[in-house]
Design an enzyme around this catalytic site. Sequence first.
Site, PDB file in Angstrom:
ATOM      1  CB  SER A 166      -0.862   0.018   1.252  1.00 16.58           C
ATOM      2  OG  SER A 166      -0.027   0.211   2.375  1.00 16.58           O
ATOM      3  CE  LYS A 167      -0.635   6.734  -3.446  1.00 11.11           C
ATOM      4  NZ  LYS A 167      -1.585   7.711  -3.807  1.00 11.11           N
TER       5      LYS A 167
END
Length: 474
Positions: free
Chosen positions: A243-244
């Site tokens: 994920s980011k």
Amino acid sequence: MSKPEIVTRFAPSPTGFLHIGGARTALFNWLYARGRGGKMLLRIEDTDRARSTDEAIAAIVDGLKWLGLDWDGEAISQYARAERHREVVEDLLARGKAYRCYATPEELAEMREKARAEGRPPRYDGRWRDRDPSEAPQAVKPAIRLKAPTEGETAIDDHVQGRVVWQNKDLDDLILLRSDGNPTYMLAVVVDDHDMGVTHVIRGDDHLTNAARQAQIYQALGWAEPEMAHIPLIHGPDGAKLSKRHGALGVDAYRAMGYLPQAMRNYLVRLGWSHGDAEVMSSEQMLEWFDLDAIGKSAARFDFAKLENLNGIYMRQTPDADLYDALIENLDYLPDGPEFRSRLDAVKWDRIRQAMPGLKERAKNLIELLESTKFLVDDRPLSLDQKASKILDDNARKTLSEVLPVLEEAPQWDAASLEAAVKAFAETTDRKLGTIAQPLRAALTGRATSPGIFDVLVVLGREESLARIADQTA
Ligand code: GLU
């Protein structure tokens, strides 16, 4: 006979930045081809007109260049080749390997619904596969589907995944050309890879199922299939999809975090590939050692601490002049970089260049390096940080007033002469060197830490140093 030349390609969809997984895919393709005297091509898969943007293409090109990954020839636009894709479909139709399908959207929805109700995966039922075209409804524009084999199996021998087998009865007749005449992605990839002479397809394993579909298209066309290597995706440190928060960012974000491209490359190459226990490797070593068969089968885990550590190693081992160049080249991408640049003149640039040996020992990335050069660029009177203010109490300021004439009288302004002068002063006044060096550091840099104080004096030069000290004397 000599072996055919290796040709790889990187085929990003320009719908966003060059993310970290894409950068690794590009690196693997580049290493595999370049390490074998082959070619790497760049194909922009821009057929999704609504989502493809010029900014994304520019970001991809920028990111690749920053990482030092070059490609042969011009980047190829997939969209620009639509005519060729249609031509290939015409050929398949003419040879009975494809057919027109007039199923309406309602019919297709019904098929999906039925499959869902029966607990089967949605699958086109082949209703126009053998139907007489004279039955075609006038009003419906047909899609063109591949007449895929219904029995037997489709297999690929993947360099990473091994032999992967699909039962043909589970693969329906995929669409090659949509009813609006646009080629599908599946067809375009096959035609482009073939026409570009690609010998090795190296990409993320999210494309593994596509590989079966594409193999069927190759077979229908009677074309040789390229070698395949489907690389496991990158996961976060906790094993979940990246994920980011984990680092699923664009390459530009890593640039803005002050990482060196060489360190980034070294970090990326180890995401899913290894060579014994080698961690730090030069480009030459990567090119020599990289091979598809050593790519791991399980997902690599992204680890910021490792990247940070590797970057620190690269910062220290990069020659001073190259690090100085790297700072200049990346400055505008760093936070405050452009503002910093606007305050620089030739004298200040020269100070930074001279101070590089001392500065680089302390910086783990270019942001820290930039931060550590600020004292060279700030104008008098310097603002002191908290620690420096604390050091410069009355006593320290008095010491500065006493040491100022000693420095003024130093026979030469070089590190050795200045050190000798200050040491002699310490001895005659019975002071410890530190009680002089710390106030000097605070006055000269506005901070409590900096490169060696005699180097700082030299880099700042006589006039500026004496003036900075005088600013702080009691
Ligand atoms: N355009 C695809 C992607 O960005 C890659 C397709 C391929 O490598 O075959 O995921």
